[in-house]
Design an enzyme around this catalytic site. Structure first.
Site, PDB file in Angstrom:
ATOM      1  N   GLY A 239       0.756  -1.244   0.000  1.00 28.09           N
ATOM      2  CA  GLY A 239       0.000   0.000   0.000  1.00 28.09           C
ATOM      3  C   GLY A 239       0.782   1.288   0.000  1.00 28.09           C
ATOM      4  O   GLY A 239       0.192   2.354  -0.241  1.00 28.09           O
ATOM      5  N   GLU A 275       3.941  -6.640   1.858  1.00 29.58           N
ATOM      6  CA  GLU A 275       3.543  -7.072   0.506  1.00 29.58           C
ATOM      7  C   GLU A 275       3.520  -5.901  -0.462  1.00 29.58           C
ATOM      8  O   GLU A 275       2.466  -5.590  -1.047  1.00 29.58           O
ATOM      9  CB  GLU A 275       2.135  -7.682   0.546  1.00 29.58           C
ATOM     10  CG  GLU A 275       1.920  -8.797   1.536  1.00 29.58           C
ATOM     11  CD  GLU A 275       0.428  -9.131   1.709  1.00 29.58           C
ATOM     12  OE1 GLU A 275      -0.438  -8.388   1.194  1.00 29.58           O
ATOM     13  OE2 GLU A 275       0.140 -10.135   2.364  1.00 29.58           O
ATOM     14  N   PRO A 276       4.625  -5.200  -0.664  1.00 35.46           N
ATOM     15  CA  PRO A 276       4.572  -4.068  -1.591  1.00 35.46           C
ATOM     16  C   PRO A 276       4.485  -4.536  -3.040  1.00 35.46           C
ATOM     17  O   PRO A 276       5.091  -5.548  -3.420  1.00 35.46           O
ATOM     18  CB  PRO A 276       5.889  -3.329  -1.347  1.00 35.46           C
ATOM     19  CG  PRO A 276       6.809  -4.354  -0.788  1.00 35.46           C
ATOM     20  CD  PRO A 276       5.977  -5.409  -0.127  1.00 35.46           C
ATOM     21  N   ARG A 314      -5.149   3.041 -16.021  1.00 33.61           N
ATOM     22  CA  ARG A 314      -5.213   3.771 -14.745  1.00 33.61           C
ATOM     23  C   ARG A 314      -5.817   5.186 -14.869  1.00 33.61           C
ATOM     24  O   ARG A 314      -6.658   5.553 -14.062  1.00 33.61           O
ATOM     25  CB  ARG A 314      -3.833   3.833 -14.078  1.00 33.61           C
ATOM     26  CG  ARG A 314      -3.228   2.462 -13.785  1.00 33.61           C
ATOM     27  CD  ARG A 314      -2.073   2.512 -12.795  1.00 33.61           C
ATOM     28  NE  ARG A 314      -2.532   2.853 -11.472  1.00 33.61           N
ATOM     29  CZ  ARG A 314      -2.451   4.036 -10.938  1.00 33.61           C
ATOM     30  NH1 ARG A 314      -1.885   5.021 -11.578  1.00 33.61           N
ATOM     31  NH2 ARG A 314      -2.922   4.258  -9.735  1.00 33.61           N
ATOM     32  N   TYR A 318      -9.084   5.263 -12.663  1.00 36.30           N
ATOM     33  CA  TYR A 318      -8.964   5.880 -11.325  1.00 36.30           C
ATOM     34  C   TYR A 318      -8.703   7.381 -11.415  1.00 36.30           C
ATOM     35  O   TYR A 318      -8.268   7.977 -10.415  1.00 36.30           O
ATOM     36  CB  TYR A 318      -7.798   5.256 -10.550  1.00 36.30           C
ATOM     37  CG  TYR A 318      -7.733   3.760 -10.561  1.00 36.30           C
ATOM     38  CD1 TYR A 318      -8.656   2.991  -9.842  1.00 36.30           C
ATOM     39  CD2 TYR A 318      -6.732   3.083 -11.259  1.00 36.30           C
ATOM     40  CE1 TYR A 318      -8.585   1.600  -9.840  1.00 36.30           C
ATOM     41  CE2 TYR A 318      -6.655   1.701 -11.260  1.00 36.30           C
ATOM     42  CZ  TYR A 318      -7.582   0.971 -10.552  1.00 36.30           C
ATOM     43  OH  TYR A 318      -7.508  -0.404 -10.553  1.00 36.30           O
ATOM     44  N   CYS A 352     -12.054   4.348 -29.202  1.00 37.19           N
ATOM     45  CA  CYS A 352     -13.295   5.096 -29.424  1.00 37.19           C
ATOM     46  C   CYS A 352     -14.070   5.328 -28.136  1.00 37.19           C
ATOM     47  O   CYS A 352     -15.188   4.816 -27.967  1.00 37.19           O
ATOM     48  CB  CYS A 352     -14.147   4.338 -30.430  1.00 37.19           C
ATOM     49  SG  CYS A 352     -13.243   4.112 -31.945  1.00 37.19           S
ATOM     50  N   TYR A 381       0.579  -2.120 -12.285  1.00 38.22           N
ATOM     51  CA  TYR A 381      -0.829  -2.082 -12.708  1.00 38.22           C
ATOM     52  C   TYR A 381      -0.978  -1.462 -14.098  1.00 38.22           C
ATOM     53  O   TYR A 381      -1.969  -0.791 -14.389  1.00 38.22           O
ATOM     54  CB  TYR A 381      -1.687  -1.342 -11.663  1.00 38.22           C
ATOM     55  CG  TYR A 381      -1.486  -1.892 -10.260  1.00 38.22           C
ATOM     56  CD1 TYR A 381      -1.898  -3.181  -9.950  1.00 38.22           C
ATOM     57  CD2 TYR A 381      -0.842  -1.154  -9.265  1.00 38.22           C
ATOM     58  CE1 TYR A 381      -1.686  -3.710  -8.681  1.00 38.22           C
ATOM     59  CE2 TYR A 381      -0.628  -1.678  -7.994  1.00 38.22           C
ATOM     60  CZ  TYR A 381      -1.049  -2.950  -7.719  1.00 38.22           C
ATOM     61  OH  TYR A 381      -0.836  -3.476  -6.467  1.00 38.22           O
TER      62      TYR A 381
END
Ligand code: LLP
Length: 428
Positions: A239, A275-276, A314, A318, A352, A381
């Site tokens: 995180g 857990e990076p 992304r 987001y 499109c 990601y």
């Protein structure tokens, strides 16, 4: 720190000019730096030097075998969330005893495969999942080492779609009922309770939510130990955020994160797992793309590049900010201008949808057809969330090491995509 920078007027990755790779590989493509990956891994490990510590790379951020293998060679473990990711981690050489299995709903098949491999830990997210794991393990004559993922009901203060530690989110078991759930687990066959796990969200740019959640976990571990559970593993999840916009954002450094962890949980004497994902690979990768056209709208200027939302989702998913840089270095800025001869562009792809926009109102040096740009911080990601929408081919991935590069995933042929469809006999 990363190994992307300007030399002799153009952008380099390590000792290679990006233009040179683009000439040989064609655009668009993802380009990763080995040195940057290793540096990020090392910096994280140094922050935990005083602990019994295991870094489990969250492979979901970038599952390319070459990336996982680079980290495995440094000693990394893996955090996986599916049978596919577990297979990838094992195939890249990560020992099963360095693998933790997270994920909100592991299936019977996934549990069976993971138990056959003897992984280090299952991070269990619900009572039904616990009961299923107990049944599967017991029937195989195995014992599953588990931690529960605790939902601490803390606001991670990140984008709603990647926030996971509030009670309204689907993740983990509520911290308020954790003691009863651990008591249940201790009675079940095929289960050995060994730890506590949490993961409150991704791209956190402040230590405060982590600290709040970790404090809650400390008092829970004290209670669990008082209840007679042997809690020896504390998995703090991933995180920690990265500076997508270097000018503005200064997220905490791994060292500061490590100091905060030590202060809050150090006295417990647990083995610490983190857990990076993003922090290891995010700024170790860029997306290299070429300008197809510059289009004059009525009152906007569109820089249409050959990468699109299907390659890097992304920004459209987001509203994520990614720096966009011209590969040819611009002249030093003249007074007041952020970029010399700068032009304000909307940087868009050819798909499109209006959502296929990488940036609006972005100041860039004036660019022409055929010129190269990089979208920075695209190592995490990016490739893993790509699709073939608009029947666009998945783009290649390239790994650089010093003055060498290798194509670590080639560009598929159109037949590879279209050939996946099968025609039913009644249409033949
Ligand atoms: N551990 C667990 C259980 C996770 O679910 C995740 C990420 C991580 C570790 C790694 O988190 P990181 O260190 O990378 O923040 N696609 C989104 C991010 C989704 C994150 C999902 N879970 C994005 O592009 O921002």
């Amino acid at each position: 720190m990363d190994h992307f920078g300007f030399k002799q007027g153009e952008m380099y990755v390590e000792d290679l000019a990006i233009r040179e790779i683009a000439d040989q590989v064609g655009t668009p493509f993802y380009c990763y730096s080995t040195e940057t990956l290793i540096r990020h891994y090392t910096v994280f490990c140094e922050a935990f030097i005083d602990h019994d510590f295991l870094l489990c790379y969250a492979v979901k951020a970038n599952t390319n075998q070459a990336i996982i293998k680079t980290l495995a060679a440094q000693g990394s473990g893996a955090d996986v969330v599916s049978e596919g990711e577990l297979r990838r981690a094992l195939k890249a050489g990560i020992p099963a005893q360095k693998i933790v299995y997270s994920g909100v709903a592991k299936t019977e098949r996934e549990m069976t495969f993971a138990l056959e491999q003897d992984i280090f830990q299952f991070n269990v997210e619900s009572v039904p999942e616990l009961e299923q794991l107990s049944r599967v393990a017991d029937s195989m004559g195995k014992v599953a080492a588990i931690a529960f993922r605790i939902n601490p009901d803390v606001d991670a203060k990140t984008h709603a779609k990647i926030s996971t530690g509030k009670s309204e989110n689907k993740f983990g078991v509520p911290w308020t009922s954790a003691r009863e759930i651990y008591a249940l687990a201790a009675k079940l066959p095929g289960i050995r309770v060994q730890g506590v796990d949490l993961h409150i969200g991704s791209q956190l740019t402040d230590l405060a939510p982590f600290a709040e959640a970790f404090q809650r976990i400390v008092s829970l571990i004290e209670d669990l130990r008082a209840d007679g559970h042997d809690i020896s593993v504390l998995d703090l999840g991933g995180g920690l955020g990265i500076p997508y916009d270097r000018e503005v954002s200064k997220p905490p450094l791994p060292l500061e994160y490590g100091e905060m962890v030590t202060k809050i949980v150090g006295h417990l004497g647990c083995k610490i797992i983190i857990e990076p994902g993003r922090l290891l690979v995010g700024n170790a990768g860029v997306l290299v793309s070429k300008v197809i056209y510059v289009k004059e709208g009525e009152n906007r200027k569109f820089l249409i590049i050959d990468a699109a939302m299907n390659d890097l989702v992304r920004p459209s998913m987001y509203d994520a900010y990614h720096e966009i840089v011209a590969v040819a270095e611009s002249e030093p800025p003249v007074s007041g201008d952020a970029v010399a001869n700068s032009v304000t562009y909307d940087v868009v792809g050819p798909v499109c949808e209006t959502g296929d926009t990488f940036a609006r109102d972005r100041q860039l040096p004036e660019l022409k057809r055929g010129e190269l740009v990089v979208i920075r911080s695209a190592g995490a990601y990016g490739a893993v969330m790509a699709s073939t929408y608009n029947t666009r081919r998945l783009i290649p991935e390239v790994l650089v090491k010093g003055s060498n590069y290798a194509i670590i995933r080639p560009r598929p042929d159109y037949d590879d995509i279209i050939g996946l469809d099968k025609i039913p006999e009644w249409l033949d």
